[in-house]
Design an enzyme around this catalytic site. Structure first.
Site, mmCIF file in Angstrom:
data_model
loop_
_atom_site.group_PDB
_atom_site.id
_atom_site.type_symbol
_atom_site.label_atom_id
_atom_site.label_comp_id
_atom_site.label_asym_id
_atom_site.label_seq_id
_atom_site.Cartn_x
_atom_site.Cartn_y
_atom_site.Cartn_z
ATOM 1 N N SER A 3 2.625 3.386 3.301
ATOM 2 C CA SER A 3 2.619 2.006 3.770
ATOM 3 C C SER A 3 1.534 1.798 4.839
ATOM 4 O O SER A 3 0.687 0.902 4.731
ATOM 5 C CB SER A 3 4.011 1.682 4.324
ATOM 6 O OG SER A 3 4.002 0.543 5.135
ATOM 7 N N LYS B 105 -2.662 0.032 4.279
ATOM 8 C CA LYS B 105 -3.180 -1.127 5.032
ATOM 9 C C LYS B 105 -4.417 -0.744 5.832
ATOM 10 O O LYS B 105 -5.360 -1.521 5.944
ATOM 11 C CB LYS B 105 -2.090 -1.670 5.964
ATOM 12 C CG LYS B 105 -1.023 -2.457 5.196
ATOM 13 C CD LYS B 105 0.135 -2.862 6.073
ATOM 14 C CE LYS B 105 0.990 -1.687 6.422
ATOM 15 N NZ LYS B 105 2.313 -1.962 6.930
ATOM 16 N N ASP C 192 2.679 -3.573 -0.430
ATOM 17 C CA ASP C 192 3.412 -2.938 0.666
ATOM 18 C C ASP C 192 4.347 -3.939 1.338
ATOM 19 O O ASP C 192 5.465 -3.602 1.719
ATOM 20 C CB ASP C 192 2.436 -2.344 1.688
ATOM 21 C CG ASP C 192 3.173 -1.898 2.937
ATOM 22 O OD1 ASP C 192 3.980 -0.976 2.830
ATOM 23 O OD2 ASP C 192 2.977 -2.509 4.006
ATOM 24 N N HIS D 84 -4.023 2.199 15.209
ATOM 25 C CA HIS D 84 -2.729 1.680 14.754
ATOM 26 C C HIS D 84 -1.627 2.388 15.528
ATOM 27 O O HIS D 84 -1.738 3.564 15.839
ATOM 28 C CB HIS D 84 -2.581 1.961 13.249
ATOM 29 C CG HIS D 84 -1.308 1.447 12.671
ATOM 30 N ND1 HIS D 84 -1.152 0.133 12.284
ATOM 31 C CD2 HIS D 84 -0.129 2.056 12.413
ATOM 32 C CE1 HIS D 84 0.074 -0.029 11.819
ATOM 33 N NE2 HIS D 84 0.709 1.117 11.875
ATOM 34 N N ARG E 291 12.728 -2.370 1.596
ATOM 35 C CA ARG E 291 13.136 -1.167 2.348
ATOM 36 C C ARG E 291 13.959 -1.558 3.576
ATOM 37 O O ARG E 291 14.923 -0.900 3.928
ATOM 38 C CB ARG E 291 11.890 -0.386 2.796
ATOM 39 C CG ARG E 291 11.215 0.375 1.661
ATOM 40 C CD ARG E 291 9.856 0.883 2.096
ATOM 41 N NE ARG E 291 9.911 1.756 3.251
ATOM 42 C CZ ARG E 291 8.893 1.957 4.092
ATOM 43 N NH1 ARG E 291 7.727 1.358 3.886
ATOM 44 N NH2 ARG E 291 9.016 2.763 5.116
#
Ligand code: URA
Length: 408
Positions: A182, A186, A160, A81, A167
């Protein structure tokens, strides 16, 4: 209860799992209003969260949706990621390299956010490429060729998504505890055994300093421990754009050059080798140096590019159909000297103006436009040299050359 919880956090006190669960699920169910959730998020932003609170919030996010199970697929599944950056096409390069070395890669990627482009948008610049594979197609393809890059098919950590949207419009994105929960919720829900996170810092990233990036890294490793997942992180600079190109088709073509070993001149090649080596080290449980040799060998032998072609063919993409605009504008230097900085954020803004990303939700991305840097940081230039080439269609904004390049 609602006001007590907000007040408690406002005073910097620790919330229990029950309180966090009650508040966030209450919001999802419509019992808690936007303004109340915004207020709590701002209190979290200002006062932070303890590790226990962060674990609780991550659990609430994970439990709001499904947790995928790929245990049927043999081998250690390693996910990767990136916290997002300008010109970040690393997934397109790393996934095939790692898969070519026998490690299964199931990569669920996203779309662009703010000034940063998304892997799924980039893949869509390949005509025909299917980005929404069904679960059984994902499993079949990984078993057949060892790699899939797809959009998120199922509802992973749906809470999320809802909180992130709030946000985004309440100036509460850049809170390290909120970012950690967050991202990790995931990643945990996507079912990988091990996770590598490229944490970016700099003006083109969410986090501006290396210290913040380190703090986020430590937290994500701790969350991984709670879930029994090995998490490694790599910090990378996002003051300078990654590679030479920004814009969807251009970035796919650049990724192909790197995979073919044709372009190792920019910061992109080294970062991809480092990230891929880390993933191979995790997947094969071997030292990083050994993994690095395998990664370089995969590029040099053509195995990595072959795997990329296999991936594109399986997902029905046509590499020959990638289009880059024929209309180009060459931007020339107004002085002589050495390039000491290329501002990632300004380049990201320019690419949006060209149409490479969305300014409004309803905008359509133009895959064929973008920017190619003809010169990189450290290069010497003469007045009149081409610094960058803009690939344009309808929008031809003025490039604020002095905001982008620092030449000394
Ligand atoms: N990326 C995410 O997925 N979540 C954040 O909060 C920030 C970046």
């Amino acid at each position: 209860m609602i006001l007590d919880i907000i007040n408690k956090k406002r005073l910097g006190k620790e919330l229990s799992y029950r309180e966090i669960d009650y508040f966030f699920n209450g919001y999802l169910e419509g019992e808690i209003a936007d303004y109340q959730m915004s207020s709590l998020l701002m209190a979290i932003c200002i006062n932070g969260m303890t590790d226990e609170e962060i674990f609780s919030l991550t659990k609430v996010f994970v439990d709001s949706g499904e947790v995928l199970d790929f245990s049927d697929i043999e081998g250690i599944k390693v996910d990767k990621h990136s916290t997002g950056g300008i010109g970040d096409k690393t997934t397109l390069i790393i996934a095939p390299i790692v898969a070519s070395l026998g490690i299964p890669v199931i990569k669920m990627s996203g779309r662009g956010l703010g000034y940063t482009g998304g892997t799924i948008d980039k893949l869509e610049s390949i005509p025909g490429f299917r980005i929404n594979l069904k679960d059984r197609e994902i499993e079949k393809q990984v078993k057949e060729i060892g790699v899939v890059i797809t959009g998120q098919t199922r509802d992973l950590a749906p809470m999320d998504k809802v909180i992130y949207a709030l946000r985004d419009v309440t100036a509460t994105v850049s809170s390290i505890p909120l970012i950690a929960s967050s991202i990790m919720s995931k990643k945990i829900a996507s079912g990988a055994d091990k996770i590598l996170i490229d944490v970016k810092y700099g003006n083109g990233a969410l986090l501006k300093t290396k210290e913040e990036a380190k703090e986020l890294s430590k937290l994500m490793v701790k969350i991984g421990e709670v879930y029994g997942r090995e998490v490694r992180t790599m910090l990378s600079d996002m003051n300078t754009p990654l590679g030479r190109c920004v814009g969807n088709s251009l970035e796919v073509l650049e990724a192909i050059d790197v995979l073919k070993g044709k372009d190792d001149s920019s910061n992109l090649f080294n970062l991809c080798v480092d990230l891929a080596s880390e993933m191979v080290s995790m997947g094969k449980e071997i030292p990083e140096e050994e993994a690095k040799k395998l990664v370089i060998e995969s590029i040099d032998s053509g195995k990595a590019f072959k795997k990329f072609e296999e991936l594109v063919n399986h997902q029905e993409g046509d590499l020959k159909g990638i289009k880059v605009s024929d209309n180009t504008i060459k931007v020339r230097s107004t002085k002589s000297g050495e390039i000491t900085k290329i501002n990632a954020l300004e380049l990201g803004k320019l690419s949006l103006l060209l149409g490479a990303g969305k300014v409004k939700k309803t905008d359509k991305i133009d895959y064929s436009v973008g920017i190619k840097l003809n010169k990189l940081v450290g290069n010497k230039v003469e007045k009149g040299d081409v610094l960058m080439t803009l690939y344009v269609n309808k929008n031809t904004p003025d490039a604020k050359i002095d905001d982008i390049f620092t030449i000394e």
